[in-house]
Write a protein that holds these residues in place. Structure first.
Motif, PDB file in Angstrom:
ATOM      1  N   PRO A 161       0.825  -1.210   0.000  1.00 13.75           N
ATOM      2  CA  PRO A 161       0.000   0.000   0.000  1.00 13.75           C
ATOM      3  C   PRO A 161       0.859   1.259   0.000  1.00 13.75           C
ATOM      4  O   PRO A 161       2.040   1.234   0.361  1.00 13.75           O
ATOM      5  N   LEU A 162       0.252   2.366  -0.406  1.00 14.02           N
ATOM      6  CA  LEU A 162       0.893   3.676  -0.387  1.00 14.02           C
ATOM      7  C   LEU A 162      -0.011   4.643   0.362  1.00 14.02           C
ATOM      8  O   LEU A 162      -1.213   4.727   0.082  1.00 14.02           O
ATOM      9  N   ARG A 163       0.590   5.352   1.303  1.00 13.53           N
ATOM     10  CA  ARG A 163      -0.137   6.409   2.023  1.00 13.53           C
ATOM     11  C   ARG A 163       0.636   7.700   1.798  1.00 13.53           C
ATOM     12  O   ARG A 163       1.759   7.862   2.294  1.00 13.53           O
ATOM     13  N   ILE A 164       0.063   8.619   1.041  1.00 17.75           N
ATOM     14  CA  ILE A 164       0.781   9.805   0.607  1.00 17.75           C
ATOM     15  C   ILE A 164      -0.056  11.050   0.875  1.00 17.75           C
ATOM     16  O   ILE A 164      -1.256  11.087   0.599  1.00 17.75           O
ATOM     17  N   ALA A 165       0.576  12.053   1.470  1.00 17.18           N
ATOM     18  CA  ALA A 165      -0.113  13.307   1.767  1.00 17.18           C
ATOM     19  C   ALA A 165       0.070  14.283   0.615  1.00 17.18           C
ATOM     20  O   ALA A 165       1.089  14.288  -0.068  1.00 17.18           O
ATOM     21  N   MET A 166      -0.937  15.116   0.394  1.00 15.79           N
ATOM     22  CA  MET A 166      -0.903  16.173  -0.609  1.00 15.79           C
ATOM     23  C   MET A 166      -0.911  17.530   0.086  1.00 15.79           C
ATOM     24  O   MET A 166      -1.709  17.754   1.001  1.00 15.79           O
ATOM     25  N   ALA A 167      -0.037  18.436  -0.365  1.00 16.99           N
ATOM     26  CA  ALA A 167       0.022  19.772   0.219  1.00 16.99           C
ATOM     27  C   ALA A 167       0.307  20.791  -0.876  1.00 16.99           C
ATOM     28  O   ALA A 167       0.829  20.459  -1.949  1.00 16.99           O
ATOM     29  N   SER A 168      -0.032  22.060  -0.583  1.00 17.32           N
ATOM     30  CA  SER A 168       0.142  23.112  -1.574  1.00 17.32           C
ATOM     31  C   SER A 168       0.029  24.470  -0.901  1.00 17.32           C
ATOM     32  O   SER A 168      -0.487  24.588   0.215  1.00 17.32           O
ATOM     33  N   CYS A 169       0.508  25.514  -1.539  1.00 21.16           N
ATOM     34  CA  CYS A 169       0.153  26.903  -1.240  1.00 21.16           C
ATOM     35  C   CYS A 169       0.386  27.289   0.215  1.00 21.16           C
ATOM     36  O   CYS A 169      -0.553  27.361   1.013  1.00 21.16           O
ATOM     37  N   GLN A 170       1.645  27.597   0.537  1.00 18.60           N
ATOM     38  CA  GLN A 170       1.994  27.909   1.927  1.00 18.60           C
ATOM     39  C   GLN A 170       2.578  29.327   1.985  1.00 18.60           C
ATOM     40  O   GLN A 170       3.790  29.508   2.077  1.00 18.60           O
ATOM     41  N   ASN A 171       1.706  30.317   1.953  1.00 20.58           N
ATOM     42  CA  ASN A 171       2.136  31.706   1.985  1.00 20.58           C
ATOM     43  C   ASN A 171       2.622  32.065   3.385  1.00 20.58           C
ATOM     44  O   ASN A 171       1.860  31.983   4.352  1.00 20.58           O
ATOM     45  N   TYR A 172       3.874  32.484   3.492  1.00 16.86           N
ATOM     46  CA  TYR A 172       4.520  32.738   4.787  1.00 16.86           C
ATOM     47  C   TYR A 172       3.874  33.904   5.520  1.00 16.86           C
ATOM     48  O   TYR A 172       3.706  33.871   6.750  1.00 16.86           O
ATOM     49  N   GLU A 173       3.498  34.939   4.809  1.00 21.49           N
ATOM     50  CA  GLU A 173       2.952  36.130   5.448  1.00 21.49           C
ATOM     51  C   GLU A 173       1.469  36.015   5.754  1.00 21.49           C
ATOM     52  O   GLU A 173       0.962  36.682   6.659  1.00 21.49           O
ATOM     53  N   ARG A 222       6.345  38.669   8.885  1.00 17.94           N
ATOM     54  CA  ARG A 222       6.881  39.417   7.758  1.00 17.94           C
ATOM     55  C   ARG A 222       8.129  38.755   7.165  1.00 17.94           C
ATOM     56  O   ARG A 222       8.926  38.164   7.884  1.00 17.94           O
ATOM     57  N   ILE A 223       8.278  38.903   5.871  1.00 15.54           N
ATOM     58  CA  ILE A 223       9.507  38.528   5.188  1.00 15.54           C
ATOM     59  C   ILE A 223      10.419  39.750   5.152  1.00 15.54           C
ATOM     60  O   ILE A 223       9.974  40.857   4.827  1.00 15.54           O
ATOM     61  N   GLU A 224      11.660  39.561   5.520  1.00 20.92           N
ATOM     62  CA  GLU A 224      12.612  40.666   5.470  1.00 20.92           C
ATOM     63  C   GLU A 224      12.770  41.152   4.027  1.00 20.92           C
ATOM     64  O   GLU A 224      12.557  40.400   3.069  1.00 20.92           O
ATOM     65  N   PRO A 225      13.117  42.422   3.830  1.00 16.38           N
ATOM     66  CA  PRO A 225      13.234  42.969   2.470  1.00 16.38           C
ATOM     67  C   PRO A 225      14.154  42.138   1.582  1.00 16.38           C
ATOM     68  O   PRO A 225      15.145  41.572   2.033  1.00 16.38           O
ATOM     69  N   PHE A 226      13.805  42.094   0.304  1.00 16.70           N
ATOM     70  CA  PHE A 226      14.626  41.368  -0.658  1.00 16.70           C
ATOM     71  C   PHE A 226      16.007  42.014  -0.778  1.00 16.70           C
ATOM     72  O   PHE A 226      16.124  43.247  -0.756  1.00 16.70           O
ATOM     73  N   PRO A 227      17.065  41.219  -0.932  1.00 14.41           N
ATOM     74  CA  PRO A 227      18.393  41.796  -1.151  1.00 14.41           C
ATOM     75  C   PRO A 227      18.448  42.682  -2.392  1.00 14.41           C
ATOM     76  O   PRO A 227      19.119  43.715  -2.405  1.00 14.41           O
TER      77      PRO A 227
END
Length: 693
Positions: A161-173, A222-227
């Motif tokens: 058998p296979l047991r597999i999780a699905m995930a997506s779309c993880q916006n940090y802010e 918050r995400i720190e400013p982009f370099p």
């Protein structure tokens, strides 16, 4: 209708349509370099590197494993240098069959270099099939990474058998990653036979803009400013360089819950748009409503993905190939609509990620890239404005998508618009595509050649029809419309081609695994949803986001203006004054049913007005959800546990497991080639979403 109401509807549709002995190879440069070690496993000795318990030191971004095979996996870490020198860091990888590392089956020196931002990717082979292994990275000073765990796939002839999780779309802010903590917590509490084997991540691992917040939503963090970075007219900043994209991956991977998940299971990953740029197609960006060349950004995004997202890139796929490009417009659409502009082709060729993996006799996992070879969306902002419909009409989308092949080679020259006829901009263009010619050929051959019971399609974008049956509203002279054109809704011709291929070739057990739309869903996919008698060909499970703003929340937010025509289709008042997610009802049973519920509150009247032609093959929708899906596959059945957790924006951190709001389980038996797939109604634990309650 006022121009402002048109604008509101266009914005709504645009924003939420888009919405034993071991062989070890250590990665340096753009590929893997082989290195041999003794064939016998060794006992740990005093001469081995002695780790200091609990001292993670340089390993601030965790460990990960990926793409399990029957004898190995890809192992990853990043070592953070303590100084600004460019000299490589010497590390040691250890792999063991037990957590104590009493018996080390791999001990291999590896090097972390500035060129790969001190990331390390190692391909380990020669392990036993269908087995858990533990791994860690060490420095010569005694720093030790956190403990990682990975699993090999079963042998090719194993019926496991296979047991597999699905995930997506993880916006940090937009929210914390408590859904990952919940997945880990539940798995730790489960019996070994019920634990997850691997995670299928379907894209939007990072988001390339900051701050990325819908109106009225405060940032969870918050995400720190982009370099480097650049700024949009809206004031949002976006990544432009490899340093910027690396900055995002490093920020996301400092999250404890995400680190723990990556350390616990092997991940199988594809990308969607936000690993590069929102609503992207090929190497082009669409931030301001039009299309702009972004080849330099595409190469930078590809490089950072390759460095931070371990994957087994062989077969048609390949490791990152450095290339120099310039941002250049132009190019003509060739076969499959791939623009032949040289910088575009070079940028796309820098990294190829579509590939397949096997899990014994049970499943083939077919990973596609739905961004790098696709055509632009069929209807841009200017055309939408000229046509003036409240949402992209289904018949116009089909004509645009088919290009010069529409109407058996006689495409309409014009479409009716709000101020007269509007020229068809695709009347002389080839039919649109998402997969592109080469990938589509590979995809068909892979499905047809698989002898596994199930073929899991890592698809990234939903294929289930999401349509608004506006024509069913009496006396309004409206046309049925699609809810966004960035997913398969906007490319119906190629989807019909793929589903017809599956049906005609008698390929059973195809299951699309989708993300992107920030909603949970389960459906039967047909050869043509507009046919008089559609034929079922495949199944789809769609997972919502880990933390990104939900589909329902977006629709609710963009319909708040007084008199907004879509508002009654999105929300309704519950018996106790609570807000009901009428959006689910609209999509499952049609706008007449949802309007009746909104204006009368009568389940009975709403039921009388349900449509059989809206989206009848959708069995489950939860558009106001954060969470994930866990699929369990045996040789004769698939079961999907759809887990909805508490709102990610209201969590206080990622450390605590998010509270479970509901679990919905749907099952389907493996069908025969001559049969259509049959998907059960959902069984619930916890409070079902409206209208299931």
């Amino acid at each position: 209708m006022t121009s402002s109401s048109h604008s509101t509807r266009r914005e709504f549709m645009r924003r939420f349509g888009a919405t034993a002995g071991c062989f070890v190879a250590a990665a340096t440069g753009s590929g893997f370099l082989p290195a041999m070690r003794p064939a016998n496993a060794q006992e740990a000795t005093e001469e081995s590197v002695a780790p200091v318990a609990g001292r993670r030191g340089l390993f601030t971004h965790g460990v990960a494993s990926a793409d399990p095979s029957s004898d190995g996996a890809i192992l990853w870490t990043r070592a953070t240098p303590l100084d600004r020198s460019a000299r490589p860091l010497s590390l040691t990888l250890q792999v063991s069959a037990d957590e104590t590392f009493a018996t080390v089956v791999v001990e291999q020196p590896v090097s972390a270099s500035l060129e790969q931002d001190y990331t390390v990717r190692v391909s380990v082979t020669g392990l036993e099939p269908d087995s858990w292994y533990y791994y860690r990275f060490l420095t010569t000073a005694g720093d030790v990474s956190r403990l990682g765990r990975t699993r090999t796939a079963p042998a090719a002839d194993a019926d496991a058998p296979l047991r597999i999780a699905m995930a997506s779309c993880q916006n940090y802010e937009q929210g914390y990653f408590g859904a990952w903590a919940r997945m880990v917590s539940d798995d730790e509490a489960a019996q070994p036979e019920d634990q997850i084997h691997a995670v299928l991540h379907l894209g939007d691992f990072i988001y390339e803009t900051s701050p990325d917040l819908p109106a009225g939503l405060e940032a969870a963090r918050r995400i720190e400013p982009f370099p480097d970075g650049a700024t949009l007219p809206s004031g949002r900043n976006f990544a432009v360089s490899v340093t910027d994209y690396r900055h995002l991956y490093k920020t996301y991977l400092e999250d404890e819950a995400l680190q723990t998940a990556r350390a616990r299971w092997p991940f199988i990953c594809t990308w969607d748009d936000h690993e590069f740029t929102n609503d992207s197609w090929q190497s082009y960006a669409t931030y301001t409503g039009g299309t702009g060349p972004a080849q330099e950004r595409k190469v930078s995004a590809n490089q950072a993905w390759f460095e931070y997202m371990p994957a087994r890139l062989d077969g048609p796929a390949h490791d990152f190939k450095p290339t120099t490009v310039s941002d250049a417009a132009g190019g003509e659409p060739g076969d499959g609509y791939l623009l032949n502009e040289p910088n575009n082709l070079s940028a796309l060729a820098s990294l190829t990620i579509y590939r397949s993996l096997e899990w014994g006799k049970t499943a083939s996992i077919v990973v596609t890239d739905t961004r790098s070879y696709r055509s632009p969306q069929p209807m841009d902002e200017a055309l939408e404005e000229a046509i003036g419909a409240p949402a992209p009409p289904t018949d116009i989308i089909r004509a645009l998508d088919a290009g010069r092949d529409a109407s058996d080679g006689n495409p309409p020259a014009v479409f009716p618009g709000k101020d007269g006829d509007v020229p068809n901009p695709r009347a002389d263009k080839p039919a649109a595509s998402i997969l592109g010619t080469d990938q589509k050929k590979w995809f068909k051959e892979t499905l047809k050649g698989s002898s596994a019971s199930w073929k899991l399609w890592a698809n990234s974008i939903p294929a289930m029809p999401l349509r608004l049956d506006l024509a069913s509203i009496p006396f309004q002279d409206l046309q049925d419309a699609v809810l966004g054109t960035d997913a398969w809704n906007g490319y119906p011709g190629e989807l019909r081609e793929l589903m017809s291929f599956v049906k005609d070739e008698g390929i059973a057990g195809v299951v699309s695994c989708a993300g992107d739309y920030h909603m949970h869903g389960a459906a039967v996919l047909t050869t043509d949803p507009d046919a008089e008698t559609p034929e079922g060909a495949a199944l789809e499970f769609a997972t919502c986001g880990i933390s990104s703003f939900t589909f329902f929340s977006g629709a609710e937010s963009f319909t708040r203006d007084p008199g907004n025509a879509f508002r009654p289709m999105v929300v309704a008042d519950g018996p106790d004054g609570e807000m009901l997610e009428n959006f689910n009802l609209t999509l499952m049973h049609g706008v007449r049913a949802s309007l009746a519920m909104n204006y009368t509150g009568s389940d009975t009247l709403s039921g009388w007005l349900e449509s059989d032609s809206a989206n009848p093959y959708i069995k489950y929708l939860d558009t106001n959800a954060h969470g994930y899906v866990v699929l369990t596959l045996t040789g004769d059945q698939i079961s999907g546990e759809v887990v909805t957790v508490a709102n990610a924006n209201k969590q206080k951190s990622s450390s605590d497991a998010a509270e479970v709001r509901r679990r919905a389980t749907l099952t389907a038996p493996l069908w025969k080639p001559s049969e259509a797939p049959q998907l059960s109604d959902p069984d619930f634990e916890g409070t079902p979403p409206f209208p299931f309650a």
